[in-house]
Design an enzyme around this catalytic site. Structure first.
Site, PDB file in Angstrom:
ATOM      1  N   PRO A 106       0.828  -1.211   0.000  1.00 41.03           N
ATOM      2  CA  PRO A 106       0.000   0.000   0.000  1.00 41.03           C
ATOM      3  C   PRO A 106       0.859   1.256   0.000  1.00 41.03           C
ATOM      4  O   PRO A 106       1.829   1.352   0.745  1.00 41.03           O
ATOM      5  CB  PRO A 106      -0.809  -0.130   1.291  1.00 41.03           C
ATOM      6  CG  PRO A 106       0.003  -1.038   2.158  1.00 41.03           C
ATOM      7  CD  PRO A 106       0.702  -1.981   1.245  1.00 41.03           C
ATOM      8  N   THR A 135       0.219   5.583  -0.321  1.00 40.86           N
ATOM      9  CA  THR A 135      -0.637   6.747  -0.491  1.00 40.86           C
ATOM     10  C   THR A 135      -0.201   7.558  -1.703  1.00 40.86           C
ATOM     11  O   THR A 135       0.981   7.863  -1.864  1.00 40.86           O
ATOM     12  CB  THR A 135      -0.574   7.623   0.767  1.00 40.86           C
ATOM     13  OG1 THR A 135      -1.169   6.915   1.846  1.00 40.86           O
ATOM     14  CG2 THR A 135      -1.307   8.942   0.562  1.00 40.86           C
ATOM     15  N   GLN A 139      -6.904  -1.576   1.628  1.00 37.63           N
ATOM     16  CA  GLN A 139      -6.344  -1.302   2.952  1.00 37.63           C
ATOM     17  C   GLN A 139      -7.172  -0.227   3.646  1.00 37.63           C
ATOM     18  O   GLN A 139      -7.311   0.888   3.136  1.00 37.63           O
ATOM     19  CB  GLN A 139      -4.887  -0.839   2.882  1.00 37.63           C
ATOM     20  CG  GLN A 139      -4.281  -0.786   4.289  1.00 37.63           C
ATOM     21  CD  GLN A 139      -2.971  -0.042   4.353  1.00 37.63           C
ATOM     22  OE1 GLN A 139      -2.930   1.162   4.128  1.00 37.63           O
ATOM     23  NE2 GLN A 139      -1.901  -0.753   4.681  1.00 37.63           N
ATOM     24  N   TYR A 154      -0.745   4.819  12.326  1.00 38.04           N
ATOM     25  CA  TYR A 154      -2.183   5.062  12.222  1.00 38.04           C
ATOM     26  C   TYR A 154      -2.919   4.486  13.441  1.00 38.04           C
ATOM     27  O   TYR A 154      -2.296   3.980  14.368  1.00 38.04           O
ATOM     28  CB  TYR A 154      -2.692   4.565  10.874  1.00 38.04           C
ATOM     29  CG  TYR A 154      -2.105   5.421   9.769  1.00 38.04           C
ATOM     30  CD1 TYR A 154      -2.682   6.648   9.446  1.00 38.04           C
ATOM     31  CD2 TYR A 154      -0.928   5.052   9.125  1.00 38.04           C
ATOM     32  CE1 TYR A 154      -2.117   7.471   8.491  1.00 38.04           C
ATOM     33  CE2 TYR A 154      -0.348   5.873   8.169  1.00 38.04           C
ATOM     34  CZ  TYR A 154      -0.947   7.085   7.856  1.00 38.04           C
ATOM     35  OH  TYR A 154      -0.371   7.918   6.914  1.00 38.04           O
ATOM     36  N   ARG A 185      -1.888  -5.559   8.708  1.00 40.82           N
ATOM     37  CA  ARG A 185      -0.515  -5.073   8.558  1.00 40.82           C
ATOM     38  C   ARG A 185      -0.031  -4.484   9.874  1.00 40.82           C
ATOM     39  O   ARG A 185      -0.731  -3.683  10.514  1.00 40.82           O
ATOM     40  CB  ARG A 185      -0.418  -4.013   7.457  1.00 40.82           C
ATOM     41  CG  ARG A 185       1.054  -3.719   7.097  1.00 40.82           C
ATOM     42  CD  ARG A 185       1.190  -2.754   5.950  1.00 40.82           C
ATOM     43  NE  ARG A 185       2.500  -2.913   5.315  1.00 40.82           N
ATOM     44  CZ  ARG A 185       3.217  -1.915   4.822  1.00 40.82           C
ATOM     45  NH1 ARG A 185       2.764  -0.680   4.879  1.00 40.82           N
ATOM     46  NH2 ARG A 185       4.385  -2.143   4.255  1.00 40.82           N
ATOM     47  N   GLY A 226       7.090  -1.814  -2.492  1.00 43.96           N
ATOM     48  CA  GLY A 226       6.431  -0.532  -2.612  1.00 43.96           C
ATOM     49  C   GLY A 226       7.006   0.287  -3.749  1.00 43.96           C
ATOM     50  O   GLY A 226       6.453   0.353  -4.846  1.00 43.96           O
TER      51      GLY A 226
END
Length: 374
Positions: A26, A28, A101, A183, A231, A318
């Site tokens: 993942p 952003t 995600q 997060y 994750r 990534g």
């Protein structure tokens, strides 16, 4: 180049048969409309990368209460579902598999960067370092979040559940809960972001992991454990996180969820705490390893080494996938990788997003040029 473990098909558990062991991690990219609906270009981006064994999307906010950044995508409204349905249809048409995600920002947010304009909430009122990105190009300092009440915590769990159901309705093959990289779930686990003195606080390890366990169980009950991944990034210091001794916390967390039959655990390693080596023996399902977090981009050789060690079944990449939509093909051919267009990482158009040519396109172009010159 001969076929290697990284490029060989893989089949185990709920994930079914994957064409290779390379997972797109993942990342952003801020390609959403202001209301959080993914832009049409998002479907093109993920379809281009459908050759990955599995795609995990960028972080998606489960509700506006969890939005962390301006023009980050959501999975709350009918428009969101329709936008993501275009993405999943495009990926499936290209032969790929894609998980959503779900990323609740917790303290990572700012009223100027949220569709509701409200104050973020978090386990404790601890201000994150750095600054947010406002819609007008401003960069306001982060603010102290509001400490979550017990009702807020219950609401956050249900927000994850509702978003997971929306993900299934939008055609995703499954959901990954973002419990890493600062997060909300990570904020409950870490030392410096969870200062609570109640049943979700620092009184004991069981209290510290309680929120993570409740979210995992609730989402597994809602959509099926076989459609759910998690994750984690134990000891990751990104964005001001501090975990002096992550081992006992994450061992206890895995002991609570190992038997649920999740699709996978997605685990990032780091120099401060060898998470893969410590936690692999406690996880009896599929494990995705990421060894490039806070370090150099993962190479083909590094991925092969992780698989050979037995510490992971799949390896997530990534940065390699940002500028190389056909990364598995490039590894198979031993072809050089393309550089990332850093200037357009977080802009909102196709530049630096869908305009990276695939290896086959370059070979056709080179062949055409050769024919013309002769």
């Amino acid at each position: 180049m001969t076929n290697t473990a990284l490029l060989a098909p893989y089949s185990a558990g709920p994930l079914g048969l994957l064409p290779n062991r390379m997972v797109m991690a993942p990342m952003t990219r801020a390609r959403a409309a202001e209301d959080g609906t993914p832009l049409p270009v998002v479907a093109d981006h993920y379809a281009q990368r459908a050759g990955a064994g599995l795609i995990v999307t960028e972080g998606i906010w489960p509700s506006s209460r969890g939005q962390s950044g301006w023009r980050y995508p959501g999975l709350q409204t009918a428009a969101h579902r329709e936008g993501w349905r275009r993405v999943t249809d495009a990926v499936h048409a290209a032969g790929g598999r894609i998980y959503a995600q779900l990323m609740h920002g917790g303290r990572n947010g700012h009223p100027l960067a949220r569709v509701d304009g409200d104050l973020p909430s978090a386990p404790s009122a601890v201000t994150p370092p750095g600054h947010a990105h406002g819609p007008d190009g401003s960069k306001p300092d982060y603010v102290a979040p509001r400490e979550m009440t017990r009702d807020d915590i219950r609401t956050a769990v249900q927000d994850f559940v509702a978003a997971a159901r929306n993900a299934v309705a939008a055609g995703f093959d499954g959901v990954e809960l973002h419990g890493a990289n600062s997060y909300l779930i990570h904020q409950f686990l870490a030392d410096n972001t969870n200062l609570r003195d109640d049943a979700y606080g620092r009184g004991s390890i069981a209290d510290r992991i309680r929120f993570a366990v409740e979210v995992v169980r609730a989402v597994a009950d809602a959509i099926g454990a076989g459609r759910l991944g998690l994750r984690l990034s134990p000891g990751n210091p990104q964005f001001g996180m501090a975990e002096a001794d992550p081992g006992p916390v994450y061992r206890a967390l895995l002991d609570e969820i190992d038997g649920l039959g999740l699709a996978y655990l997605h685990l990032t390693d780091n120099d401060r705490y060898p998470a893969l080596a410590d936690l692999r023996p406690r996880w009896h399902g599929v494990l995705i390893g990421n060894v490039g977090e806070n370090g150099d981009p993962t190479t083909r050789e590094a991925g092969e080494a992780v698989l050979a060690s037995g510490l992971a079944d799949l390896v997530s990449y990534g940065r390699g996938f940002i500028s190389n939509p056909d990364l598995p093909e490039r590894f198979a051919a031993g072809a050089p990788l393309q550089d990332i267009d850093e200037a357009h990482l977080y802009t909102h158009g196709p530049e630096g997003y869908t305009d990276y040519p695939a290896l086959r396109e370059l070979l056709v172009s080179a062949s055409a040029q050769t024919s013309t010159s002769t």
